[in-house]
Design a protein around this motif. Structure first.
Motif, mmCIF file in Angstrom:
data_model
loop_
_atom_site.group_PDB
_atom_site.id
_atom_site.type_symbol
_atom_site.label_atom_id
_atom_site.label_comp_id
_atom_site.label_asym_id
_atom_site.label_seq_id
_atom_site.Cartn_x
_atom_site.Cartn_y
_atom_site.Cartn_z
ATOM 1 N N PHE A 1 0.822 -1.215 0.000
ATOM 2 C CA PHE A 1 0.000 0.000 0.000
ATOM 3 C C PHE A 1 0.856 1.264 0.000
ATOM 4 C CE2 PHE A 1 -3.098 -3.134 0.973
ATOM 5 C CZ PHE A 1 -4.315 -2.621 0.559
ATOM 6 N N ALA A 2 2.145 1.127 0.257
ATOM 7 C CA ALA A 2 3.079 2.246 0.148
ATOM 8 C C ALA A 2 3.723 2.298 -1.230
ATOM 9 C CB ALA A 2 4.167 2.147 1.215
ATOM 10 N N SER A 3 3.306 1.401 -2.131
ATOM 11 C CA SER A 3 3.885 1.342 -3.472
ATOM 12 C C SER A 3 3.229 2.373 -4.384
ATOM 13 C CB SER A 3 3.690 -0.056 -4.069
ATOM 14 O OG SER A 3 4.055 -0.070 -5.442
ATOM 15 N N ASN A 4 4.029 2.959 -5.250
ATOM 16 C CA ASN A 4 3.484 3.849 -6.288
ATOM 17 C C ASN A 4 3.135 3.075 -7.551
ATOM 18 O OD1 ASN A 4 6.142 3.293 -7.075
ATOM 19 N ND2 ASN A 4 6.363 5.256 -8.112
ATOM 20 N N MET A 5 3.350 1.775 -7.534
ATOM 21 C CA MET A 5 3.004 0.842 -8.621
ATOM 22 C C MET A 5 3.853 1.000 -9.883
ATOM 23 S SD MET A 5 1.004 -1.310 -7.397
ATOM 24 C CE MET A 5 0.601 -2.248 -8.867
ATOM 25 N N VAL A 6 4.522 2.101 -10.045
ATOM 26 C CA VAL A 6 5.481 2.243 -11.152
ATOM 27 C C VAL A 6 6.857 2.404 -10.503
ATOM 28 C CG1 VAL A 6 4.106 3.026 -13.109
ATOM 29 C CG2 VAL A 6 4.629 4.640 -11.296
ATOM 30 N N GLU A 7 7.324 1.319 -9.947
ATOM 31 C CA GLU A 7 8.441 1.362 -9.017
ATOM 32 C C GLU A 7 9.801 1.476 -9.682
ATOM 33 O OE1 GLU A 7 6.265 -1.303 -5.520
ATOM 34 O OE2 GLU A 7 8.052 -2.081 -6.530
ATOM 35 N N ALA A 8 9.987 0.780 -10.787
ATOM 36 C CA ALA A 8 11.295 0.722 -11.439
ATOM 37 C C ALA A 8 11.157 1.137 -12.891
ATOM 38 C CB ALA A 8 11.880 -0.687 -11.335
ATOM 39 N N GLY A 9 12.291 1.281 -13.543
ATOM 40 C CA GLY A 9 12.296 1.667 -14.955
ATOM 41 C C GLY A 9 13.645 2.213 -15.332
ATOM 42 N N GLY A 10 13.641 3.133 -16.270
ATOM 43 C CA GLY A 10 14.908 3.719 -16.668
ATOM 44 C C GLY A 10 14.866 4.348 -18.038
ATOM 45 N N PHE A 11 16.037 4.847 -18.425
ATOM 46 C CA PHE A 11 16.204 5.610 -19.652
ATOM 47 C C PHE A 11 17.255 4.922 -20.515
ATOM 48 C CE2 PHE A 11 14.854 8.349 -16.245
ATOM 49 C CZ PHE A 11 13.852 9.112 -16.820
ATOM 50 N N VAL A 12 16.882 4.555 -21.735
ATOM 51 C CA VAL A 12 17.788 3.795 -22.589
ATOM 52 C C VAL A 12 17.767 4.349 -24.007
ATOM 53 C CG1 VAL A 12 17.432 1.711 -21.203
ATOM 54 C CG2 VAL A 12 16.068 2.080 -23.260
#
Length: 541
Positions: A343-354
């Motif tokens: 419930f503390a997750s923003n649901m778009v937790e990881a990612g990046g720029f490539v």
């Protein structure tokens, strides 16, 4: 401060920029500030609970819930354009990712004639707003004592680490600081949270200063137009929140300036309704032309995005299922007592720029990983478990517009998505890379099966069809009141509306070019810098 209808500064919109600006301007006790917000106070527990964003994305009480016109390049589909309608604006309903963009974005603004907006000039304003709690980050680029809490997720999903490891298998580097001048690579995003709760600009910039006697914050006040006396903005006409009798419009007077912070949809629409914009656009809806300014509402840019969605045999990803019920109950308790967990997750937790090609001089696509099975059918959630990977084009070539065809009702929003074929081809390359990442063992071991676009979609034409059928945006509209020096510029580099006096726009709409990443932090920066410019102009007057 006595109840009054006259103020030195009238700010329209209490979102990312407006809340920030109200804080900074009211720090001077010699001026009076009125901050107007059409939506309600930010009292809903959904706002403070990060996972509440799932519901807020479709919540009419806190969201304008705009929609685009039919998009020609997307098989005629309409695309949702959610915008915050509450104290804190879109910072109260967004994914909380704290990203600034690339150094070259701001240097590019300066090259277009936006003096003072190069990277080195705006960096101090990013740092001023930020309270970053990660001691490993470089203090040259990060602030520690600002109002806005920026932190790492308390309990990131293990899928985030699997994503990073999967990308490493394709020689994609790890990035530990996405807010260094030249971010590249993948990792877990920092978020605007404090003690496990969302930290919107209302919480960060307004709550601590609501007791100031020279600041009045008014909710439920819908601004209809800017009142003009010749070239000078003298106030606003509004309704709601006790202004006017029986629903009739009333007005507030600005002794100094009217400042529009209504966002890339609201600010150009307000200008048009005030008779400021392309004369032909204003006459279309029967308005009276005050200032012929053809750039108003033009130059709309957004990050076009498409997902690859997989279901999984594993229940490790977040999901709704019978076997997940005990976990969900535990997660609810974990949030209630410790403000931790899902419930503390923003649901778009990881990612990046490539980079989609070695020939690119900097990253051209961004990934957002959802450690769960997102719906591709317009629902809030789908039954089951899985992984969803967003891919968006960072610097789209396509352009849209915000116009008006009737005096009342919502504006016409043409996002212009994929109007330029170069965006489609770049997105196609990004989707191919996303699929490769999902097939690497650290993620594949969860028993992933691709649902969208599906294993049968293999050719470029198949993927182009998928893009047309599924592409949307990641809700980063900018550019509709672009600053600059040319004929189509709406604001000058001091954010004053050209052809007028005492009228500014201070929000993401002033970006001449979209930044390479999420737009909340840049909108806050714009307000920080604008506050200094407004104070300087007041001293000179």
């Amino acid at each position: 401060m006595q109840d009054s209808s006259q103020f030195d500064y009238v700010i329209v919109g209490a979102g990312s920029a407006g809340a920030t600006l109200a804080n900074r301007l009211s720090a001077d006790p010699s001026v009076t500030v009125c901050l107007l917000e059409a939506g309600p106070p930010d009292l809903s527990p959904l706002i403070r609970t990060p996972l509440g964003l799932i519901r807020l994305s479709k919540d009419r009480r806190h969201n304008w819930l705009f929609a685009s016109t039919p998009q020609a390049a997307l098989d005629g589909r309409r695309v949702s354009v959610p915008r915050g309608r509450v104290l804190g604006g879109s910072s109260a309903i967004n994914g909380m990712i704290y990203i600034r963009g690339h150094r070259a974005d701001y240097d590019g603004w300066a090259k277009l004639g936006c003096t003072g907006w190069d990277y080195e000039s705006v960096l101090p304003y990013f740092r001023r707003s930020e309270a970053n709690d990660d001691p490993a980050l470089d203090d040259r680029f990060h602030g520690r004592d600002g109002p806005l809490s920026v932190t790492r997720l308390r309990d990131p999903s293990r899928l985030d680490h699997d994503f990073t490891a999967a990308a490493a298998g394709l020689q994609l580097r790890r990035c530990d600081d996405f807010n260094a001048p030249e971010p590249e690579g993948v990792g877990i995003y920092q978020v605007t949270q404090k003690d496990g709760e969302r930290h919107s600009t209302a919480a960060a910039f307004l709550e601590p200063v609501r007791a100031r006697k020279n600041l009045r914050v008014v909710t439920g006040a819908e601004v209809l137009r800017v009142r003009m006396d010749g070239a000078r903005a003298v106030g606003v006409e509004l309704r709601g929140a006790g202004f006017g009798k029986d629903g009739a419009p009333d007005s507030i007077t600005a002794r100094g300036e009217v400042i529009l912070c209504a966002g890339a949809i609201g600010s150009p629409d307000l200008l048009l309704r005030s008779g400021i914009g392309a004369a032909s656009d204003i006459r279309t809806f029967g308005g009276e032309v005050h200032t012929d300014l053809p750039g108003v509402g033009r130059n709309l840019q957004d990050h076009v995005d498409v997902m690859v969605i997989c279901k999984s045999r594993s229940a490790a990803p977040y999901g709704i299922s019978v076997r997940a019920l005990p976990r969900l109950a535990g997660e609810a308790l974990n949030w209630a007592f410790r403000h931790r967990g899902m419930f503390a997750s923003n649901m778009v937790e990881a990612g990046g720029f490539v980079r989609t090609s070695p020939s690119e001089t900097r990253p051209d696509v961004q990934f957002h990983l959802i450690p769960g099975r997102k719906s591709h059918r317009g629902r809030m959630v789908e039954w089951g478990h899985g992984v969803s990977l967003h891919t968006c084009v960072l610097r789209p070539e396509s352009r849209g517009s915000v116009t008006r065809v009737a005096p009342d009702g919502p504006p016409e929003i043409d996002l212009g998505l994929l109007a330029d074929d170069r965006d489609t081809e770049r997105l196609l390359k990004g989707v191919r890379l996303a699929r490769q990442i999902l097939k690497q063992d650290p993620l594949a071991r969860h028993g992933l099966t691709e649902i969208v676009p599906g294993d049968t979609a293999t050719s470029d034409d198949d993927l182009r069809a998928h893009i047309r059928a599924q592409a949307r945006t990641v809700y980063h509209p900018v550019g509709t009141c672009a600053m600059g020096t040319g004929r189509d510029a709406v604001t000058d580099p001091r954010l004053k509306v050209r052809g007028t006096e005492n009228l500014r726009v201070v929000d993401a709409s002033i970006m001449p070019l979209i930044v390479s990443g999420n737009t909340n932090a840049p909108a806050i920066m714009i307000a920080e810098k604008a506050a200094d410019m407004i104070a300087e102009d007041r001293r000179r007057a």
